[in-house]
Design an enzyme around this catalytic site. Structure first.
Site, PDB file in Angstrom:
ATOM      1  N   GLY A   1      50.169  -0.124 -19.578  1.00  0.00           N
ATOM      2  CA  GLY A   1      51.025   0.630 -20.008  1.00  0.00           C
ATOM      3  C   GLY A   1      50.862   1.947 -19.483  1.00  0.00           C
ATOM      4  O   GLY A   1      51.953   2.604 -19.409  1.00  0.00           O
ATOM      5  N   HIS A   2      49.774   2.561 -19.373  1.00  0.00           N
ATOM      6  CA  HIS A   2      49.886   3.844 -18.755  1.00  0.00           C
ATOM      7  C   HIS A   2      50.523   3.930 -16.973  1.00  0.00           C
ATOM      8  O   HIS A   2      50.904   4.756 -16.613  1.00  0.00           O
ATOM      9  CB  HIS A   2      48.100   4.484 -18.601  1.00  0.00           C
ATOM     10  CG  HIS A   2      47.709   4.337 -19.786  1.00  0.00           C
ATOM     11  ND1 HIS A   2      46.544   3.617 -20.457  1.00  0.00           N
ATOM     12  CD2 HIS A   2      47.499   5.451 -20.823  1.00  0.00           C
ATOM     13  CE1 HIS A   2      46.047   4.078 -21.656  1.00  0.00           C
ATOM     14  NE2 HIS A   2      46.799   5.146 -21.875  1.00  0.00           N
TER      15      HIS A   2
ATOM     16  N   MET B   1      44.225   9.722 -22.406  1.00  0.00           N
ATOM     17  CA  MET B   1      42.730   9.652 -22.877  1.00  0.00           C
ATOM     18  C   MET B   1      42.041   8.633 -21.847  1.00  0.00           C
ATOM     19  O   MET B   1      40.596   8.592 -22.350  1.00  0.00           O
ATOM     20  CB  MET B   1      42.392   9.495 -24.307  1.00  0.00           C
ATOM     21  CG  MET B   1      43.342  10.718 -24.947  1.00  0.00           C
ATOM     22  SD  MET B   1      42.700  10.861 -26.657  1.00  0.00           S
ATOM     23  CE  MET B   1      42.868   9.089 -27.272  1.00  0.00           C
TER      24      MET B   1
ATOM     25  N   LEU C   1      42.510   3.317 -18.825  1.00  0.00           N
ATOM     26  CA  LEU C   1      43.840   2.955 -18.439  1.00  0.00           C
ATOM     27  C   LEU C   1      44.294   1.662 -18.320  1.00  0.00           C
ATOM     28  O   LEU C   1      43.473   0.845 -18.041  1.00  0.00           O
ATOM     29  CB  LEU C   1      44.231   3.688 -17.092  1.00  0.00           C
ATOM     30  CG  LEU C   1      44.047   5.321 -17.280  1.00  0.00           C
ATOM     31  CD1 LEU C   1      44.389   5.975 -15.753  1.00  0.00           C
ATOM     32  CD2 LEU C   1      44.714   5.775 -18.221  1.00  0.00           C
TER      33      LEU C   1
HETATM   34  O1  PAF Z   1      48.501   8.547 -26.556  1.00  0.00           O
HETATM   35  C1  PAF Z   1      47.339   9.112 -26.391  1.00  0.00           C
HETATM   36  O2  PAF Z   1      46.656   8.530 -25.526  1.00  0.00           O
HETATM   37  C2  PAF Z   1      46.960  10.735 -26.761  1.00  0.00           C
HETATM   38  O3  PAF Z   1      47.385  10.751 -28.273  1.00  0.00           O
HETATM   39  C3  PAF Z   1      47.407  11.721 -26.119  1.00  0.00           C
HETATM   40  C4  PAF Z   1      49.081  11.771 -25.997  1.00  0.00           C
HETATM   41  C5  PAF Z   1      47.135  11.558 -24.370  1.00  0.00           C
HETATM   42  C6  PAF Z   1      46.926  13.063 -26.554  1.00  0.00           C
HETATM   43  O4  PAF Z   1      45.539  13.185 -26.316  1.00  0.00           O
END
Ligand code: PAF
Length: 270
Positions: A36-37, A30, A33
Site C-alpha cells: 500500500g505504501h 510510520m 512498509l
Molecule cells: O497513516 C499513517 O501511517 C499516519 O497516520 C501518518 C499519516 C503517516 C501520520 O503519522
C-alpha cells in the site's frame, strides 16, 4: 536513494530539485512498509519528477493504552522496498527534529475529525494533523499522497490543508488489498493464522452491506465471523463522515473492529 536525516537537509534537497525545475511528491509513513505504501510512491512518481517518502513513528497519535511500543519496526526492509520502487530519497527525521524539547503546539480539529475514529481514538487525529502539518511545512512538496484505507484521516488532512492554506495538493490513493481482499495495513502483522481467516471476512461483509445499501446486520455478522468487538460499522457521507442527508453526494461504509491485538479498519464506496 538519498537518505535525508534533518529538516535542513530536507529543505536543501527540495530547493536543489526546485531550482532544476523538478516537481515533488511526499509520502507520509510510520514505517513497517507494505505494498500500500509502495503504491503511494509509484503514484507519486507518476505525477511528479521526484518522490520523497518519510518514515517517522509518530508517538503523538497513540494513546497511552495503544500499541506505540510494539508497533512493527522494519527499517532495513523498508529502505530496500523504497529502493525497489525507485523512491528518489527517504526522509528519516529523529524525534528531536520533530518534537524538540519544549514543543507544545498542536493542531486542534473539529468537523470531520470528531465522529467515528475521533470518538474511539480521541488522541489520534490531533497527533496525525500536528505531525502532517509540520512535515508538509518542512518539505513543501507539490503533492502529498495518503491511502484511502484511512478514509477519515484523508478527509481530516484535506480539511486541515484547506483551513490552514498549506499550499500542497492532497491526493488519496485507492486501498491496496491482498488476494483475499484484506486491506493491507502494518498492523496486519499482529494477526495469527486463525485470526487472518476471520480478518478476511471484514471486506466481504462490508461489500455485502454496501451492495444492499444498509449497514443493518453488518456488526452482528462481524461478531458471528469471530471479531471480538466492533467499534462501528456505518454508512456515512463520504466527505463529512456524518450520517447521510439530502446534501450527501457520495456515501461510504466504514468499519473498525478488534481481533486479538489488531484493530482493523476498512471502508468502501456505497
Ligand atoms: O497513516 C499513517 O501511517 C499516519 O497516520 C501518518 C499519516 C503517516 C501520520 O503519522
Amino acid at each position: 536513494m538519498k537518505q535525508i536525516e534533518s529538516p535542513a537537509a530536507l529543505r536543501g534537497f527540495v530547493q536543489e530539485n526546485r531550482k532544476s525545475g523538478k516537481t515533488i511528491s511526499f509520502v507520509p509513513t510510520m514505517g513497517a512498509l507494505h505494498e500500500g505504501h509502495l503504491e503511494l510512491v509509484r503514484e507519486g512518481l507518476s505525477r511528479t519528477d521526484i518522490c520523497i517518502p518519510y518514515i517517522f513513528l509518530n508517538s503523538k497519535q497513540f494513546a497511552a493504552n495503544e500499541d506505540l511500543a510494539s508497533y512493527p519496526k522494519t527499517l532495513e526492509g523498508d529502505l530496500q522496498k523504497l529502493k525497489s520502487v525507485s523512491a528518489s530519497a527517504v526522509y528519516l527525521p529523529n524525534s528531536q527534529d520533530i518534537y524538540p524539547d519544549g514543543f507544545v503546539t498542536k493542531v486542534s480539529l473539529g468537523g470531520v475529525a470528531l465522529p467515528l475514529e475521533g470518538e474511539f481514538r480521541p488522541v489520534m487525529f490531533e497527533g496525525v494533523a500536528t505531525v502532517v502539518a509540520k512535515m508538509l511545512l518542512q518539505c513543501l512538496p507539490d503533492i502529498a499522497l495518503f491511502g484511502e484505507k484511512d478514509w477519515q484521516q484523508l478527509q481530516v488532512i484535506k480539511q486541515m490543508v484547506r483551513d490552514l492554506d498549506i499550499p500542497v495538493d492532497i491526493i488519496g490513493v485507492p486501498t491496496v488489498r491482498d488476494e483475499n481482499g484484506l486491506a493491507l495495513s502494518s498492523r496486519n502483522a499482529y494477526l495469527t493464522k486463525e485470526q487472518y481467516a476471520i480478518a478476511i471476512q471484514l471486506n466481504k461483509i462490508l461489500k455485502e452491506a454496501a451492495a444492499s445499501g444498509t449497514e443493518k446486520d453488518a456488526a452482528q455478522k462481524l461478531l458471528q465471523a469471530g471479531f471480538e468487538k466492533v467499534d462501528y460499522v456505518t454508512i456515512r457521507d463520504a466527505v463529512t463522515l456524518q450520517p447521510p442527508d439530502a446534501k450527501t453526494k457520495e456515501r461510504r461504509i466504514l468499519a473498525a473492529a478488534y481481533l486479538g491485538r489488531a484493530r482493523l479498519i476498512d471502508n468502501m464506496p456505497v
